[in-house]
Design a protein around this motif. Sequence first.
Motif, mmCIF file in Angstrom:
data_model
loop_
_atom_site.group_PDB
_atom_site.id
_atom_site.type_symbol
_atom_site.label_atom_id
_atom_site.label_comp_id
_atom_site.label_asym_id
_atom_site.label_seq_id
_atom_site.Cartn_x
_atom_site.Cartn_y
_atom_site.Cartn_z
ATOM 1 N N ALA A 162 2.358 -2.924 -6.422
ATOM 2 C CA ALA A 162 1.926 -1.568 -6.747
ATOM 3 C C ALA A 162 2.846 -0.588 -6.035
ATOM 4 C CB ALA A 162 0.479 -1.339 -6.324
ATOM 5 N N LEU A 163 3.409 0.330 -6.792
ATOM 6 C CA LEU A 163 4.288 1.366 -6.250
ATOM 7 C C LEU A 163 3.484 2.663 -6.229
ATOM 8 C CD1 LEU A 163 7.319 1.797 -5.455
ATOM 9 C CD2 LEU A 163 7.692 2.535 -7.813
ATOM 10 N N ILE A 164 3.290 3.204 -5.031
ATOM 11 C CA ILE A 164 2.480 4.412 -4.929
ATOM 12 C C ILE A 164 3.251 5.503 -4.187
ATOM 13 C CG2 ILE A 164 0.261 3.237 -5.106
ATOM 14 C CD1 ILE A 164 -0.045 3.294 -2.159
ATOM 15 N N GLY A 165 2.830 6.734 -4.432
ATOM 16 C CA GLY A 165 3.486 7.895 -3.838
ATOM 17 C C GLY A 165 3.133 9.119 -4.666
ATOM 18 N N HIS A 166 3.293 10.295 -4.077
ATOM 19 C CA HIS A 166 2.923 11.525 -4.776
ATOM 20 C C HIS A 166 3.912 11.821 -5.896
ATOM 21 C CE1 HIS A 166 6.167 13.686 -2.706
ATOM 22 N NE2 HIS A 166 5.773 13.090 -1.597
ATOM 23 N N ASN A 167 3.574 12.771 -6.740
ATOM 24 C CA ASN A 167 4.474 13.176 -7.823
ATOM 25 C C ASN A 167 5.819 13.612 -7.255
ATOM 26 O OD1 ASN A 167 2.587 12.740 -9.863
ATOM 27 N ND2 ASN A 167 1.793 14.836 -9.756
ATOM 28 N N TRP A 182 -5.803 -4.773 -6.651
ATOM 29 C CA TRP A 182 -5.003 -5.606 -7.554
ATOM 30 C C TRP A 182 -3.753 -6.213 -6.918
ATOM 31 C CZ3 TRP A 182 0.013 -4.486 -9.280
ATOM 32 C CH2 TRP A 182 0.506 -5.360 -10.260
ATOM 33 N N ALA A 183 -3.027 -5.421 -6.141
ATOM 34 C CA ALA A 183 -1.683 -5.825 -5.709
ATOM 35 C C ALA A 183 -1.706 -6.827 -4.566
ATOM 36 C CB ALA A 183 -0.880 -4.586 -5.297
ATOM 37 N N ASP A 184 -0.690 -7.693 -4.533
ATOM 38 C CA ASP A 184 -0.500 -8.494 -3.337
ATOM 39 C C ASP A 184 0.614 -7.903 -2.464
ATOM 40 O OD1 ASP A 184 0.696 -11.149 -5.497
ATOM 41 O OD2 ASP A 184 1.796 -9.397 -4.787
ATOM 42 N N ARG A 185 1.203 -6.802 -2.946
ATOM 43 C CA ARG A 185 2.220 -6.093 -2.168
ATOM 44 C C ARG A 185 2.219 -4.641 -2.599
ATOM 45 N NH1 ARG A 185 8.598 -7.498 -2.990
ATOM 46 N NH2 ARG A 185 9.502 -5.829 -1.721
ATOM 47 N N ILE A 186 2.272 -3.760 -1.629
ATOM 48 C CA ILE A 186 2.297 -2.325 -1.915
ATOM 49 C C ILE A 186 3.585 -1.728 -1.351
ATOM 50 C CG2 ILE A 186 1.249 -0.095 -1.330
ATOM 51 C CD1 ILE A 186 -1.467 -1.387 -1.542
ATOM 52 N N GLY A 204 4.665 -3.753 2.165
ATOM 53 C CA GLY A 204 3.939 -4.843 2.812
ATOM 54 C C GLY A 204 2.614 -5.136 2.139
ATOM 55 N N ASN A 205 1.703 -5.737 2.892
ATOM 56 C CA ASN A 205 0.426 -6.175 2.332
ATOM 57 C C ASN A 205 -0.513 -4.985 2.093
ATOM 58 O OD1 ASN A 205 -1.473 -5.752 4.645
ATOM 59 N ND2 ASN A 205 -0.097 -7.192 5.645
ATOM 60 N N PRO A 206 -1.586 -5.186 1.318
ATOM 61 C CA PRO A 206 -2.480 -4.073 0.979
ATOM 62 C C PRO A 206 -3.431 -3.670 2.097
ATOM 63 C CG PRO A 206 -2.587 -5.861 -0.651
ATOM 64 C CD PRO A 206 -1.910 -6.398 0.548
ATOM 65 N N TYR A 207 -3.409 -4.377 3.224
ATOM 66 C CA TYR A 207 -4.340 -4.063 4.315
ATOM 67 C C TYR A 207 -3.742 -3.083 5.322
ATOM 68 C CZ TYR A 207 -6.785 -8.200 2.564
ATOM 69 O OH TYR A 207 -7.431 -9.112 1.773
ATOM 70 N N ASP A 208 -2.558 -3.431 5.828
ATOM 71 C CA ASP A 208 -1.988 -2.694 6.955
ATOM 72 C C ASP A 208 -1.725 -1.226 6.637
ATOM 73 O OD1 ASP A 208 -2.076 -5.033 8.379
ATOM 74 O OD2 ASP A 208 0.048 -5.512 8.134
ATOM 75 N N ILE A 209 -1.313 -0.948 5.410
ATOM 76 C CA ILE A 209 -0.957 0.429 5.071
ATOM 77 C C ILE A 209 -2.119 1.392 5.281
ATOM 78 C CG2 ILE A 209 -1.404 -0.137 2.632
ATOM 79 C CD1 ILE A 209 0.260 2.218 1.853
ATOM 80 N N PHE A 210 -3.334 0.967 4.927
ATOM 81 C CA PHE A 210 -4.463 1.901 4.959
ATOM 82 C C PHE A 210 -5.079 2.034 6.347
ATOM 83 C CE2 PHE A 210 -4.270 0.534 0.449
ATOM 84 C CZ PHE A 210 -3.917 1.770 -0.077
ATOM 85 N N SER A 211 -4.469 1.369 7.320
ATOM 86 C CA SER A 211 -4.846 1.570 8.717
ATOM 87 C C SER A 211 -3.908 2.551 9.406
ATOM 88 C CB SER A 211 -4.820 0.228 9.462
ATOM 89 O OG SER A 211 -5.733 -0.683 8.901
ATOM 90 N N GLN A 212 -2.897 3.019 8.684
ATOM 91 C CA GLN A 212 -1.871 3.891 9.270
ATOM 92 C C GLN A 212 -2.106 5.335 8.797
ATOM 93 O OE1 GLN A 212 2.176 2.295 9.060
ATOM 94 N NE2 GLN A 212 1.343 0.281 8.507
ATOM 95 N N ASP A 213 -2.912 6.043 9.541
ATOM 96 C CA ASP A 213 -3.295 7.394 9.128
ATOM 97 C C ASP A 213 -2.103 8.347 9.025
ATOM 98 O OD1 ASP A 213 -5.950 6.667 8.939
ATOM 99 O OD2 ASP A 213 -6.427 7.266 11.000
ATOM 100 N N ASP A 214 -1.140 8.222 9.930
ATOM 101 C CA ASP A 214 0.025 9.108 9.898
ATOM 102 C C ASP A 214 0.820 8.894 8.611
ATOM 103 O OD1 ASP A 214 -0.712 10.111 12.310
ATOM 104 O OD2 ASP A 214 0.781 9.009 13.479
ATOM 105 N N LEU A 215 0.990 7.630 8.218
ATOM 106 C CA LEU A 215 1.737 7.320 7.006
ATOM 107 C C LEU A 215 0.997 7.837 5.775
ATOM 108 C CD1 LEU A 215 3.576 4.023 6.191
ATOM 109 C CD2 LEU A 215 2.068 5.045 4.487
ATOM 110 N N LEU A 216 -0.321 7.634 5.739
ATOM 111 C CA LEU A 216 -1.111 8.103 4.599
ATOM 112 C C LEU A 216 -1.027 9.616 4.459
ATOM 113 C CD1 LEU A 216 -4.318 5.887 4.974
ATOM 114 C CD2 LEU A 216 -2.384 5.528 3.437
#
Length: 274
Positions: free
Chosen positions: A35-40, A206-210, A222-234
Amino acid sequence: MVNYFELANISYRYPDGTHALRDLSLTIGRGERIALIGHNGAGKSTLFQQLNGILQPTTGEVLFNGQKMSYRKKELKRVREHVGIVFQDPDAQLFSGNVKQDIAFGPTNLGLTQQEVQARVDWAIAQTEIDSLADKPIHFLSLGQKKRVAIAGVLAMQPAVLILDEPTAGLDHYYANQIFSLLRQLETPERTVLLSTHDTQLAYEWADRIVVLHEGTIIYDGNPYDIFSQDDLLQKAHLEKPWVFDVATTLGAPTPLPRTRAALKDFLRTKTLG
């Protein structure tokens, strides 16, 4: 893991001077769900168009199956037989009179026999569950139906890599769930599926990699778990936590965290009984 793609330090600059991608490197393996995510404006669509040669990097190079991508017409045709892309706007790729004709366009251009083309069309229609639409004119279809027809047209090419640019954009909950269910059905150990989305819950489930893009660069892969623990990145990427992730972490669910509504319900049921 065998890599379908290796992108080495690619940058892309549009004719108006806009830098859409900046020194980006990425590998894409066989059988991955990415899954490729990011703002417009983060560069998601531009990156996808590098993968089947619609756009050529301003600098850097793209390797497909270990070979540097050539942008000659004959070589690009071979790449596009293996790499199918479904655009965000289905009207950008649907142009035939009716659904069957549109789905048959790609396989026909592969030089297949009429019997082989018909077999692929029938298979793609069955996969996308659009039997009732087969003889309908394209302009009579809803947005959700058009998206399924566009996917069927790409599937009929039987690509090894399936790319979907914002497949649920503009759809209500019902049709978005239909597209999501279809993605599950299309998974095979050999087929790589990439999608871009603003729906972090879909990406998480869905994704096994984001992969997160921000201003043309990758800031997470990386994996779908670690990203959503990183508030600064989000915050930097303007992303919200998936509601299942948020609820699960708030309630102290053990790792691996639930990723779906059903898995979260199972955890809550166990927690209640315990």
